[in-house]
Design an enzyme around this catalytic site. Structure first.
Site, mmCIF file in Angstrom:
data_model
loop_
_atom_site.group_PDB
_atom_site.id
_atom_site.type_symbol
_atom_site.label_atom_id
_atom_site.label_comp_id
_atom_site.label_asym_id
_atom_site.label_seq_id
_atom_site.Cartn_x
_atom_site.Cartn_y
_atom_site.Cartn_z
ATOM 1 N N ASP A 159 0.862 -1.170 0.000
ATOM 2 C CA ASP A 159 0.000 0.000 0.000
ATOM 3 C C ASP A 159 0.916 1.243 0.000
ATOM 4 O O ASP A 159 2.117 1.120 0.240
ATOM 5 C CB ASP A 159 -0.852 -0.062 1.279
ATOM 6 N N ASP B 217 -0.180 5.177 0.964
ATOM 7 C CA ASP B 217 -0.403 6.161 2.024
ATOM 8 C C ASP B 217 -0.331 5.530 3.408
ATOM 9 O O ASP B 217 -1.036 4.553 3.696
ATOM 10 C CB ASP B 217 -1.780 6.826 1.867
ATOM 11 N N LYS C 194 -9.914 -3.335 -2.668
ATOM 12 C CA LYS C 194 -8.641 -3.688 -3.307
ATOM 13 C C LYS C 194 -8.693 -5.097 -3.896
ATOM 14 O O LYS C 194 -7.968 -5.400 -4.834
ATOM 15 C CB LYS C 194 -7.486 -3.492 -2.326
#
Ligand code: TMP
Ligand code: MG
Length: 305
Positions: free
Chosen positions: A54, A56, A218
């Site tokens: 990922d 952020d 996701k």
């Protein structure tokens, strides 16, 4: 020698290989299992490894000097590319929806439509701002975005060993790419799946491309990118890194997976979320951790002790 004694010796020896895993800020529900995964992955060699991370608050820091660090969306929010009024609205949205994102008392099914609502409202607002493509680099330069400590080693080591790194982000692809480009780590082994901006011929934002990726879809995003995972079929061992429970689905497109080691960054609300993170991630890093542990794992798997 009793089987227990053999086990203790075995464990001690393994931990000597990756001493970073013994730190107090590294939580593991099942240390033995982590060892077994690492052993198996190490035996297969680094040419069977792929990394999925990922962006952020996983590759970037959560806070610095007591201040929250910006996400991709926050980078635009803090820039001159948008009006004060839009900045305030985005901030209000963050304060409304972020507590929902991290609330473990609500089931994902309940949070999902609210996350779609957040992303949709934020993206509509950004489009209304008629942001210019050539304002993005400056917005990133002026921002307080920070990759986690140890990022050079993380990106460079994966590149050096030709290990593919997929950055899978519900942030904004154009911004994310600019952050890693400005940090000089956007190497050719990096692929990004994210929300990309669509600019018109005069370079003004008119929409976002493709299917929306938010924090809890996701899995769908992964399954839409079968081509990428097909190419990596010879790499059935996965190192996954995330900061949200939604990030656990990022590897759902991996074909013929053999082993997966999941490293989770627990940034916020440690007490409330400790158990669910320990139940879901193999290794949990707390306290706005650096990339020291993932780097040690990569060093171990690539034989660079
Ligand atoms: P990630 O998948 O790379 O972590 O990106 C998603 C993060 O973006 C998530 O933690 C929430 C954050 N976010 C904002 O900070 N502001 C926004 O307006 C939106 C839509 C998301
Ligand atoms: Mg994140």
């Amino acid at each position: 020698m009793s089987p227990n004694r053999v086990h203790v010796l075995y464990s001690t020896r393994r931990y000597f290989s990756i001493p970073e895993l013994s730190s107090e800020s590294v939580w593991m529900k099942d240390r033995q299992r982590v060892e077994e995964i690492l052993q198996s992955m190490s035996k297969d060699g680094s040419n069977t490894l792929q990394v999925i991370s990922d962006f952020d608050l996983t590759l970037t820091r959560f806070s610095y000097n007591g201040k929250r660090c910006p996400t991709c969306h926050n980078i635009l929010e803090g820039s001159n590319a948008i009006s004060n009024e839009a900045r305030q609205t985005l901030d209000d949205l963050l304060h409304t929806y972020y507590p929902i994102e991290i609330d473990i008392s609500r089931p994902v099914e309940e949070k999902l439509p609210l996350m779609v609502e957040w992303w949709t409202k934020a993206h509509e607002l950004l489009v209304q701002q008629r942001i210019k493509k050539d304002e993005l680099a400056e917005a990133v330069r002026q921002s307080e975005a920070r990759l986690r400590e140890g990022y050079e080693c993380f990106f460079d080591c994966l590149h050096e060993h030709a290990i593919p790194l997929l950055i899978f982000s519900a942030g904004i692809g154009d911004i994310l790419e600019e952050v890693i480009r400005q940090a000089n780590v956007f190497h050719p082994n990096v692929k990004v799946i994210s929300n990309y901006m669509d600019f018109d011929e005069s370079g003004i934002l008119r929409a976002f491309k493709g299917e929306l990726i938010h924090i809890y879809n996701k899995r769908e995003g992964a399954l839409l990118n079968t081509g990428h995972f097909e190419e990596l079929r010879s790499r059935p061992n996965v190192l996954l890194m995330g900061d949200s429970l939604g990030d656990l689905d990022m590897a759902d497109g991996v074909q013929d997976m053999k082993n997966i080691l999941k490293i989770g960054f627990l940034n916020d609300k440690l007490k409330e979320r400790k158990q669910s993170y320990m139940d879901s991630y193999d290794v949990v890093l707390v306290g706005d951790a650096s990339l020291e542990v993932p780097n040690a794992v990569i060093r171990f798997l690539t034989g660079n002790k």
